[in-house]
Design an enzyme around this catalytic site. Structure first.
Site, PDB file in Angstrom:
ATOM      1  N   CYS A  94       0.781  -1.082   0.081  1.00  0.00           N
ATOM      2  CA  CYS A  94      -0.095  -0.222   0.047  1.00  0.00           C
ATOM      3  C   CYS A  94       0.857   1.166   0.140  1.00  0.00           C
ATOM      4  O   CYS A  94       2.125   0.979   0.136  1.00  0.00           O
ATOM      5  CB  CYS A  94      -1.087   0.041   1.245  1.00  0.00           C
ATOM      6  SG  CYS A  94      -0.044   0.140   2.873  1.00  0.00           S
ATOM      7  N   CYS A  99       3.423   1.634   2.864  1.00  0.00           N
ATOM      8  CA  CYS A  99       4.623   1.053   2.644  1.00  0.00           C
ATOM      9  C   CYS A  99       5.966   1.910   1.896  1.00  0.00           C
ATOM     10  O   CYS A  99       6.838   1.908   2.322  1.00  0.00           O
ATOM     11  CB  CYS A  99       4.404  -0.232   1.835  1.00  0.00           C
ATOM     12  SG  CYS A  99       3.398  -1.343   2.730  1.00  0.00           S
ATOM     13  N   ASP A 117      -4.821  15.622 -29.303  1.00  0.00           N
ATOM     14  CA  ASP A 117      -3.772  15.529 -30.425  1.00  0.00           C
ATOM     15  C   ASP A 117      -4.634  15.810 -31.675  1.00  0.00           C
ATOM     16  O   ASP A 117      -5.913  15.407 -31.686  1.00  0.00           O
ATOM     17  CB  ASP A 117      -3.149  14.397 -30.237  1.00  0.00           C
ATOM     18  CG  ASP A 117      -2.430  13.891 -31.490  1.00  0.00           C
ATOM     19  OD1 ASP A 117      -1.534  15.081 -31.637  1.00  0.00           O
ATOM     20  OD2 ASP A 117      -2.264  12.994 -32.040  1.00  0.00           O
TER      21      ASP A 117
END
Length: 750
Positions: free
Chosen positions: A20, A23, A418
């Site tokens: 997670c 961590c 784009d």
């Protein structure tokens, strides 16, 4: 007085065992406590990028990470190694999930259906449940142990404690013969949350695919020119100043300057434009672009990490790292919710003992708190909505990357598009034919296509594609680089090329005997009518043809037997539905903008045709400039979505809050985007926004229900008003409510 700057080196580490964001934060903080270390840990790619100064060694870095409870290794230089490591994680989770799924079904069945219960059924359920609550649930238990050593608690902690409490209670019940076992709770929670963990592992693996796709674009080998001889070497062995040869169809080894030869180079990787760029001595070329028709010699000017491709790769990497640090709602709440539940469970135990002295009632209350808080519904809130929403999206050709994507789609207010391949078809096609008096439309096209078929220019391919059926043979074919082609077809001399080439050449009556050889400049004897001369001369000139400023189109002229026969207009045409899609995006509250590597006049023409305001057009942009546009908009307070399909869009797609990549584009763009539109149609862009917002609403509703259920039920459990059986039933019902709510997405309509 000059200040001496301590040199810093960069070290990349592969970090294993993180589950997670807490961590990743823990590892990052631990590394940054070392003197002279500046570390950034990316949970999505499981990489730590460390800048090291001073006396810190590589071994010190690895030891520090391992002391935190995780593993650290030096990643392989092979670009695919990260993908292999992610696959290993999925392989580790998959058998656990399969085992849990197989054993959970009979455990839940005999525990919850009285008709299936028999003498000693509880012990049978315990035997079936033990592999699930131990080996299958080991990732949660391991993470809990690591967190406990560092005084932290996450959702893994609550899962582990809930599973352990339900199992311990059930064992106690079976040994004493009093009460009901709750093994189905422990197994169902494990199975559901392993499912979510596997989905998360797959999402992490895909997050690094953009970088691998970009790296795969680079040339592997080059022809190094040394003492007049060509030597095949690895591209990474090139040094600045080296000369190397690029043959037709090969990728350019690195950024450089042409010293010999001329050719047409496909730079669509950078500009997104389908029309190649004509290069000659002193022209700059970019590594990984594809050489066209001619042999060129290039002098390397940038190598390794300094090349344009490497810069794009770094931009994508940095953008993805930023997204990876975004906290998920469940993780943010768990920092408060998990410790609060643990404290409430302990308080329930202590207070019940102090007030009543009844250890059994105290134990029931404490276990009920842990069971009712076990985040089954919370764990299902995101995965089930995501599964149903992404499944419905897949049916519509919309692939959604993950939970963060849904949150991002909910809030965007500007969408940058784009041009080439996104608003336009991305390929040159014949848009218009103007035929001179005395010539037939079909015959002119047939003759022009026959000559162009012998060439290789994209404009010529557009002409050939417009003529169905078999084409006649060509003799005396000739090609003038960057100008045009010529040949004899059915006894008629045909030239197709730039207006300036044909207008300024001395053209004779080529049906007469003694016609000069192909590629030469004949003497003029024929005439050009004033209206045709005026029409051709009015077209502006460039190396690849005449681009009309008003429409952004390219014109080529067909001459037959020394007479101008037709003007062919070739263009990258607007995609069907593009204008309607822009209208729908405005209706959703988004402001559409255009960002392209093409010239300003073409960009404005395309924008006008689809309904984008002139002030919202950004033209002649390199990839890093597209990123700058997105960053500038976001710095001004806008939440930006980016739509693109090319390598030149990858960095901007990763930088934008929401990236939508067309499935008809490059792998690098699709992997850098948060949403992939499989069909590549503009109509799916507003559909993707609507679906993402609908799925996000369902996720919020699920989370609201899951947390609301816990807030309401926890006090009841603490006061002994819910025994573990009722708590387990309530937990199951909350899960059913979450799943049922998620299934409403199956009815989503475009």
């Amino acid at each position: 007085m000059d200040t001496e700057v301590t040199p810093r080196r960069q070290v990349d580490l592969a970090i294993g065992g993180m589950t997670c964001t807490s961590c990743a934060t823990r590892v990052e903080k631990k590394l940054n406590r070392l003197d002279g270390v500046d570390a950034t840990v990316n949970l999505a790619t499981e990489r730590a990028h460390v800048l090291v100064a001073g006396g810190v060694s590589d071994a010190d870095l690895i030891t520090t990470v391992e002391a935190t409870g995780y593993t650290a290794t030096f990643p392989s230089p092979d670009a695919s190694s990260g993908d292999d490591e992610k696959t290993d994680q999925e392989r580790a989770l998959k058998p656990r999930l399969i085992l849990a799924g197989i054993l959970t079904v009979p455990v839940a069945a005999i525990s919850m259906i009285p008709a299936l219960q028999f003498e000693g059924w509880g012990w049978v359920a315990l035997v079936l449940a033990l592999p699930v609550v131990t080996w299958a649930a080991w990732p949660f238990h391991r993470a809990t142990g690591i967190n406990a050593r560092h005084g932290a608690a996450t959702m893994d902690t609550l899962v582990s404690m809930g599973v352990a409490a339900a199992t311990a209670w059930s064992v106690g019940v079976l040994l004493t013969g009093t009460g009901e076992p709750y093994l189905e709770i422990a197994t169902v929670v494990t199975t559901f949350l392993l499912t979510g963990r596997l989905l998360e592992a797959r999402a992490r693996r895909s997050s690094g695919a953009a970088l691998r796709s970009l790296l795969d674009l680079g040339a592997r080998d080059v022809n190094l020119l040394k003492n007049g001889r060509e030597i095949r070497v690895k591209a990474e062995e090139l040094s600045v100043g080296d000369l190397f040869v690029v043959r037709p169809g090969e990728r350019i080894g690195t950024d450089g300057v042409v010293t010999e030869g001329d050719s047409d180079v496909d730079e669509s990787m950078l500009t997104g434009e389908p029309l190649p760029i004509h290069v000659k001595p002193d022209s700059t070329v970019t590594g990984a672009c594809v050489n066209g028709t001619g042999r060129i010699v290039v002098r390397a000017t940038r190598v390794g990490a300094d090349t344009t491709l490497s810069r794009i790769t770094r931009i994508v990497q940095e953008a993805q790292s930023g997204k990876a640090r975004a906290q998920r709602l469940a993780d943010r709440v768990s920092s408060v919710f998990v410790p609060a539940v643990i404290v409430l469970s302990l308080l329930s135990l202590v207070l019940w003992v102090l007030i009543t002295g009844d250890w059994q009632s105290a134990g029931i209350a404490a276990v009920s708190v842990l069971i009712i808080a076990c985040p089954c519904a919370l764990g299902l809130a995101i995965p089930t909505a995501l599964l149903v929403g992404t499944g419905r999206g897949a049916q519509m050709g919309i692939l959604i990357r993950g939970p963060q994507t849904l949150e991002d789609a909910q809030h965007v207010d500007v969408i940058v598009l784009d041009k080439t391949g996104t608003l336009t078809q991305g390929r040159m096609s014949l848009a218009d034919v103007t035929v001179a008096d005395g010539f037939q439309h079909d015959e002119v096209l047939r003759l022009a296509a026959a000559v162009e078929h012998a060439g290789e220019h994209p404009l010529g391919r557009a002409v050939v594609a417009a003529v169905p059926g078999e084409l006649p043979a060509v003799t005396e074919f000739g090609s003038t680089q960057g100008l045009g082609v010529e040949g004899t077809v059915d006894g008629r001399r045909v030239r197709v090329g730039r207006p300036s080439w044909l207008l300024t050449s001395k053209i004779e009556d080529e049906s007469a005997p003694g016609r000069p050889a192909a590629g030469t400049v004949p003497e003029q004897s024929g005439s050009i009518t004033d209206d045709r001369r005026q029409a051709i001369a009015a077209l502006p000139d460039d190396l690849t043809g005449a681009v009309t400023a008003a429409e952004g189109r390219t014109a080529v002229v067909v001459w037959i037997d020394g007479t101008p026969a037709a003007v062919l207009t070739i263009a990258d045409t607007i995609k069907p539905g593009a204008r309607e899609a822009i209208t729908q995006l405005r209706a959703l509250g988004l402001t559409p903008m255009l960002a392209t590597g093409d010239n300003a006049s073409t960009a404005r023409a395309v924008a006008s045709s689809v309904g984008i305001a002139p002030d919202d057009v950004f033209a002649e942009l390199m990839p890093e400039e597209k990123v700058a546009v997105v960053e500038r908009l976001q710095a001004s307070g806008h939440r930006v979505a980016m739509v693109g399909d090319g390598v030149n869009d990858a960095a901007a797609l990763a930088t934008a809050r929401l990236g939508l990549a067309l499935g008809t584009g490059t792998d690098a763009a699709m992997e850098a985007g948060d949403i992939t539109l499989v069909r590549g149609e503009m109509e799916t862009v507003p559909q993707a926004i609507r679906l993402s917002r609908a799925t996000s609403r369902i996720v919020r509703q699920n989370l609201l229900w899951a947390f609301g259920y816990n807030v309401a039920a926890l006090p009841l459990a603490a006061f002994g008003l819910l025994n573990p059986m009722i708590a387990g039933l309530a937990m199951a019902l909350s899960s059913v409510a979450v799943v049922t709510n998620s299934l409403r997405l199956r009815r989503f309509r475009a």
